[in-house]
Design a protein around this motif. Sequence first.
Motif, PDB file in Angstrom:
ATOM      1  N   ASN A  27      52.489 -47.216  54.766  1.00  0.00           N
ATOM      2  CA  ASN A  27      51.885 -46.913  56.051  1.00  0.00           C
ATOM      3  C   ASN A  27      52.512 -47.762  57.161  1.00  0.00           C
ATOM      4  N   SER A  28      52.793 -49.032  56.859  1.00  0.00           N
ATOM      5  CA  SER A  28      53.403 -49.898  57.884  1.00  0.00           C
ATOM      6  C   SER A  28      54.815 -49.430  58.224  1.00  0.00           C
ATOM      7  N   THR A  29      55.558 -48.952  57.242  1.00  0.00           N
ATOM      8  CA  THR A  29      56.894 -48.415  57.507  1.00  0.00           C
ATOM      9  C   THR A  29      56.791 -47.158  58.354  1.00  0.00           C
ATOM     10  N   LEU A  30      55.816 -46.318  58.055  1.00  0.00           N
ATOM     11  CA  LEU A  30      55.596 -45.109  58.855  1.00  0.00           C
ATOM     12  C   LEU A  30      55.356 -45.480  60.324  1.00  0.00           C
ATOM     13  N   HIS A  31      54.491 -46.429  60.578  1.00  0.00           N
ATOM     14  CA  HIS A  31      54.206 -46.855  61.956  1.00  0.00           C
ATOM     15  C   HIS A  31      55.450 -47.437  62.633  1.00  0.00           C
ATOM     16  N   ARG A  32      56.192 -48.240  61.894  1.00  0.00           N
ATOM     17  CA  ARG A  32      57.407 -48.843  62.460  1.00  0.00           C
ATOM     18  C   ARG A  32      58.416 -47.768  62.860  1.00  0.00           C
ATOM     19  N   LEU A  33      58.607 -46.762  62.006  1.00  0.00           N
ATOM     20  CA  LEU A  33      59.555 -45.686  62.303  1.00  0.00           C
ATOM     21  C   LEU A  33      59.097 -44.835  63.490  1.00  0.00           C
ATOM     22  N   ILE A  34      57.802 -44.567  63.568  1.00  0.00           N
ATOM     23  CA  ILE A  34      57.268 -43.793  64.706  1.00  0.00           C
ATOM     24  C   ILE A  34      57.464 -44.577  65.994  1.00  0.00           C
ATOM     25  N   ASN A  35      57.119 -45.857  65.974  1.00  0.00           N
ATOM     26  CA  ASN A  35      57.225 -46.691  67.172  1.00  0.00           C
ATOM     27  C   ASN A  35      58.661 -46.872  67.641  1.00  0.00           C
ATOM     28  N   SER A  36      59.602 -46.834  66.708  1.00  0.00           N
ATOM     29  CA  SER A  36      61.007 -46.980  67.089  1.00  0.00           C
ATOM     30  C   SER A  36      61.645 -45.637  67.460  1.00  0.00           C
ATOM     31  N   GLY A  37      60.883 -44.547  67.318  1.00  0.00           N
ATOM     32  CA  GLY A  37      61.404 -43.225  67.650  1.00  0.00           C
ATOM     33  C   GLY A  37      62.247 -42.620  66.547  1.00  0.00           C
ATOM     34  N   ASP A  38      62.167 -43.189  65.337  1.00  0.00           N
ATOM     35  CA  ASP A  38      62.979 -42.725  64.218  1.00  0.00           C
ATOM     36  C   ASP A  38      62.235 -41.795  63.261  1.00  0.00           C
ATOM     37  N   PRO A  40      59.189 -38.314  63.330  1.00  0.00           N
ATOM     38  CA  PRO A  40      58.421 -37.415  64.205  1.00  0.00           C
ATOM     39  C   PRO A  40      57.062 -38.001  64.593  1.00  0.00           C
ATOM     40  N   THR A  41      56.693 -37.786  65.814  1.00  0.00           N
ATOM     41  CA  THR A  41      55.410 -38.251  66.329  1.00  0.00           C
ATOM     42  C   THR A  41      54.292 -37.337  65.841  1.00  0.00           C
ATOM     43  N   PRO A  42      53.176 -37.913  65.402  1.00  0.00           N
ATOM     44  CA  PRO A  42      52.070 -37.061  64.970  1.00  0.00           C
ATOM     45  C   PRO A  42      51.388 -36.409  66.168  1.00  0.00           C
ATOM     46  N   GLN A  44      47.656 -35.366  67.809  1.00  0.00           N
ATOM     47  CA  GLN A  44      46.268 -35.807  67.765  1.00  0.00           C
ATOM     48  C   GLN A  44      45.376 -34.593  67.532  1.00  0.00           C
ATOM     49  N   LEU A  45      44.636 -34.586  66.430  1.00  0.00           N
ATOM     50  CA  LEU A  45      43.724 -33.481  66.125  1.00  0.00           C
ATOM     51  C   LEU A  45      42.329 -33.737  66.679  1.00  0.00           C
ATOM     52  N   SER A  46      41.934 -34.985  66.644  1.00  0.00           N
ATOM     53  CA  SER A  46      40.639 -35.418  67.170  1.00  0.00           C
ATOM     54  C   SER A  46      40.789 -36.895  67.502  1.00  0.00           C
ATOM     55  N   PRO A  47      39.766 -37.518  68.062  1.00  0.00           N
ATOM     56  CA  PRO A  47      39.911 -38.936  68.419  1.00  0.00           C
ATOM     57  C   PRO A  47      40.333 -39.839  67.252  1.00  0.00           C
ATOM     58  N   ARG A  48      39.994 -39.470  66.020  1.00  0.00           N
ATOM     59  CA  ARG A  48      40.312 -40.326  64.880  1.00  0.00           C
ATOM     60  C   ARG A  48      41.158 -39.625  63.822  1.00  0.00           C
ATOM     61  N   SER A  49      41.813 -38.558  64.199  1.00  0.00           N
ATOM     62  CA  SER A  49      42.574 -37.789  63.216  1.00  0.00           C
ATOM     63  C   SER A  49      43.912 -37.329  63.784  1.00  0.00           C
ATOM     64  N   VAL A  50      44.979 -37.571  63.016  1.00  0.00           N
ATOM     65  CA  VAL A  50      46.311 -37.119  63.399  1.00  0.00           C
ATOM     66  C   VAL A  50      46.929 -36.347  62.235  1.00  0.00           C
ATOM     67  N   ALA A  51      47.951 -35.578  62.554  1.00  0.00           N
ATOM     68  CA  ALA A  51      48.694 -34.842  61.535  1.00  0.00           C
ATOM     69  C   ALA A  51      50.118 -34.658  62.031  1.00  0.00           C
ATOM     70  N   TRP A  52      50.993 -34.363  61.091  1.00  0.00           N
ATOM     71  CA  TRP A  52      52.399 -34.114  61.410  1.00  0.00           C
ATOM     72  C   TRP A  52      52.721 -32.658  61.142  1.00  0.00           C
ATOM     73  N   GLU A  56      58.844 -30.504  60.871  1.00  0.00           N
ATOM     74  CA  GLU A  56      59.478 -31.680  61.473  1.00  0.00           C
ATOM     75  C   GLU A  56      59.691 -32.776  60.434  1.00  0.00           C
ATOM     76  N   VAL A  57      58.710 -32.966  59.561  1.00  0.00           N
ATOM     77  CA  VAL A  57      58.842 -33.959  58.489  1.00  0.00           C
ATOM     78  C   VAL A  57      59.934 -33.513  57.513  1.00  0.00           C
ATOM     79  N   ASN A  58      59.935 -32.243  57.153  1.00  0.00           N
ATOM     80  CA  ASN A  58      60.962 -31.719  56.249  1.00  0.00           C
ATOM     81  C   ASN A  58      62.356 -31.872  56.850  1.00  0.00           C
ATOM     82  N   ASP A  59      62.480 -31.592  58.141  1.00  0.00           N
ATOM     83  CA  ASP A  59      63.773 -31.756  58.817  1.00  0.00           C
ATOM     84  C   ASP A  59      64.217 -33.215  58.796  1.00  0.00           C
TER      85      ASP A  59
END
Length: 78
Positions: A27-38, A40-42, A44-52, A56-59
């Motif tokens: 999970n920490s690697t996922l956050h690091r890659l998102i924050n660095s732009g490396d 795909p950005t999730p 927002q589905l709801s205030p406490r829920s995200v999805a990808w 985009e993930v497959n690509d």
Amino acid sequence: MSTESWNNDNINLLRRSDVLMRCAFSNSTLHRLINSGDFPTPIQLSPRSVAWIEHEVNDWIKQRILTTRTLKNGGSYE
């Protein structure tokens, strides 16, 4: 994001656990890659829920494979 995403009626969403399993990192690697732009950005589905967006993930995975195979066949890993 390409317009293909918006015109496709079969958009599949992946939850965090699915993304982590597919990409085989923490999970920490996922956050690091998102924050660095490396990664795909999730969305927002709801205030406490995200999805990808699945394609985009497959690509991203396909690009990592291509990059690794290209480096193995003549490039540098550094």
